[in-house]
Design an enzyme around this catalytic site. Sequence first.
Site, short mmCIF file in Angstrom:
data_model
loop_
_atom_site.label_atom_id
_atom_site.label_comp_id
_atom_site.label_asym_id
_atom_site.label_seq_id
_atom_site.Cartn_x
_atom_site.Cartn_y
_atom_site.Cartn_z
N TYR A 193 0.81 -1.22 0.00
CA TYR A 193 0.00 0.00 0.00
C TYR A 193 0.85 1.27 0.00
CZ TYR A 193 -4.21 -2.68 1.28
OH TYR A 193 -5.27 -3.54 1.30
N SER A 224 -2.06 -5.74 -7.45
CA SER A 224 -2.15 -4.74 -6.39
C SER A 224 -2.67 -5.38 -5.11
CB SER A 224 -3.10 -3.61 -6.80
OG SER A 224 -4.46 -4.03 -6.70
N ASP A 225 -2.30 -4.79 -3.97
CA ASP A 225 -3.03 -5.13 -2.76
C ASP A 225 -4.45 -4.60 -2.91
OD1 ASP A 225 -3.71 -6.03 -0.24
OD2 ASP A 225 -1.94 -5.20 0.73
N TRP A 226 -5.36 -5.13 -2.12
CA TRP A 226 -6.78 -4.82 -2.30
C TRP A 226 -7.03 -3.33 -2.03
CZ3 TRP A 226 -5.47 -9.02 -4.03
CH2 TRP A 226 -6.34 -10.02 -4.43
N GLY A 228 -5.32 -1.05 -3.34
CA GLY A 228 -4.00 -0.43 -3.27
C GLY A 228 -3.51 0.09 -4.60
#
Length: 832
Positions: A193, A224-226, A228
């Site tokens: 993030y 991507s991170d959720w 992010g």
Amino acid sequence: MMEHDVEDLINQLDISEKAMLLSGTDLWHTAAIPRLNIPSIRLSDGPNGIRGTSFFNSSPSACFPCGTALGATFDKKLLFEVGEYLAEEAKAKGVSVVLGPTVNIHRGPLNGRGFESFSEDSTLSGLAASYVILGLQSKNVQACIKHFVCNDMEDERNSVSIDVSQRALREVYLMPFQLACKYSNFKSLMTSYNKVNGEHVSQSRILLDNILRKEWEWKGTIISDWFGTYSLKKAIDAGLDLEMPGKPRFRNVNTIQHLVGSKELSESILDERAKNVLKLVKHSWQNTEAENHCELNNDSSCLREALKKFASQSIVLLKNKKKLLPLSRKGTFAVIGPNAKVCNYSGGGSANLKPYYTVSMYDGIAAKIDGVPEYALGCHNYLNLPNIANLLVNPRTGKHGYVAKFYLEPATSENRTLIDDYDLEDGVVRFYDYCNDKMKDGYFYIDIEGYLIPDEDAVYEFGISVFGTALLFIDDVLLIDNKTKQTPTNHTFEFGTIEERNSIYLKKGRKYNVRVEYGSAATYTLSTNLSPSTGGRYSIGCVKVIDPETEIDYAVRVAKSVDCVILCVGLTAEWETEGEDRKTMTLPSLSDKLVYSILQSNPNTVVVTQSGTPIEMPWISEAHTLLHIWYNGNELGNALANIIFGEQNPCGKLPITFPKKLKDNPAYLSFRSSRGHCVYGEDVFVGYKYYEAVEREVLFPFGYGLSYTTFELSNLYLKNCGERLRIDLEISNTGPMSGAEIIQVYISQIVRSVNRPVKELKEFSKVVLCPKETKLIRIELDIKYATSFYDELNEKWCSEEGEYNVLVGTSSKDIALTGKFTLPKTIHWTGL
């Protein structure tokens, strides 16, 4: 899918289809292209078990030991086996890509997600991850290693810039990913993030393209991170292949088509991103199922035995001064403490899941002895009030839990539309993926009802926190209003309000009706940047109010009445969780006072501490017997009992240093975000490398752990084989019991041109020995990796000519053998 080459498929896709591939369709699935038989694949958390596709009313799963527990095994073969079992769990839930392992670094002791990661040491982290990933891949399930990079705290995680030197970035924080890339060739990676040196990682060309793709020549998929992702074009250009979850915030198909049509976004770049997603689909084809794949129960006796083994081998024996352990099963026992009967099987946040079953410390110990152990709580250690579902009875089923009826209209409406009806067994419920076709604009309302029968006359405290709104009634009398006036929490994973509390006196044996009127996230009265379609959450708690001094006095009386006490204290998933860092290293509430009191009351006390990160132990000089366990999954209690009663000889080693006090740790002055920045001022001196450099005494050193037997290392022999250093030695079990020892190899440059750690772990090997047995052990080092530092001036790795010490021991402090080797010339290198 396997009938087609990825290049051929790209040539058959139109721009809109390529754009569709670049984002998820929901929380857990990629887009399918039925026209070309390109399936959707399913992703799921995570690092210590496979949740499946639902936060709400999720299917049960196997919970594996957490990251630090796995790191504590120092066991490559076991870690490979962990990966294999994770893969079988994934297949049972139709999951193609597991969101893990986590290889962020334990830079300081307060990271809320520290328990997810393996270690403070980059070599241990990278090698541990490699073997878990290889185990997953052996069963045709892919790993998504995370979080790339420097996601080492939760404070302002979406906006903070981690300001770190290039040398520390390379040697400490990128190295676990580099090693995993070299040894496992993972097929997907999740960005973090945060920003690194001013730029969000998910749109950093330097990190994603220059280092990951070009320098390391990695060909996988970047995810991507959720939530992010922070841009459209910049992230695509930098190398972010897949925005998760769907529906996307940025990668709208029409917008991408417009950008390509206007030449603002190159179609060749779009092709690269889509190809990388297709590669992941292709790697996952053997486990690809329809999006509505049924999530199966994979629980079995074989899995249970494996989970018990993984957990047992992670437990660390820190003190056994009076040889109290292992215990005899004869005599009388008491199990005391707030961690005794509540099974803290996992840390909090996205790593948490609904387990098939759990075994508490109390239950595990009780199963090993003839009688019933005495019990005393001693003190509470909760942050929010304990889960109310354990006290409520469902009026429909007569079991623990409550009825939850879902409506389109609030409770004040006369004619309501019932849309769902559940019997729930958890007072903490998240609706992030709840869906009902009848719902409009995210609005739904739940009537929650159960009854409570107190076991004694007492004051009971109730509490409720929400992302939404709620009113709590006892026998139709309003007790808590978390609707008309709400106070926000700072928690970035459990969005919403603080826990509102109120107390009421209840009579023993009387049936009280507990009712909650909940409104979804769309009814939330405070401002938020989250969509109401996230559904919201509630957490309802209740506890009988106790007098702290009276409770400790009772625990002391219990301790004095038995032959032996097992005292269980520590942290929980509330204290160690995604979204919030700890503020202190101390144990919660009156835990330390309880420990002091019990130690003074019974000389045969085994202290068991539980946490995923370091804790302070002000009573340590008075405790002669100490075990440390982690969030050890479903089999936590059975694993502990195996160690306590000698069925398993402890062999875990600390993958993190335990400092004496919080202020001793290297990140003490710069752990949190300060006006959007966090400076990694300790540079490469993380963990034991810092404590050794400043000669600061610690509570327990990195790599430390005792056994019920004893070992001796001897006859070290070194041979420089060019690119490899061969290390031969003998290890003997000199004690009375079979056991395992971890041989740890550290390297130290004798004459240095730059400031370097005193020594650095470069390899390790676990050896199992029968009593009086001796084995010849061979360990090989990659000399390039063992000797190099990152040369910021030349922007290359430097393996410098000169002499190096080889230090072989059983912890960072306990070095038994030393030798030397010489490098004849300096080399600079890049890549893997």
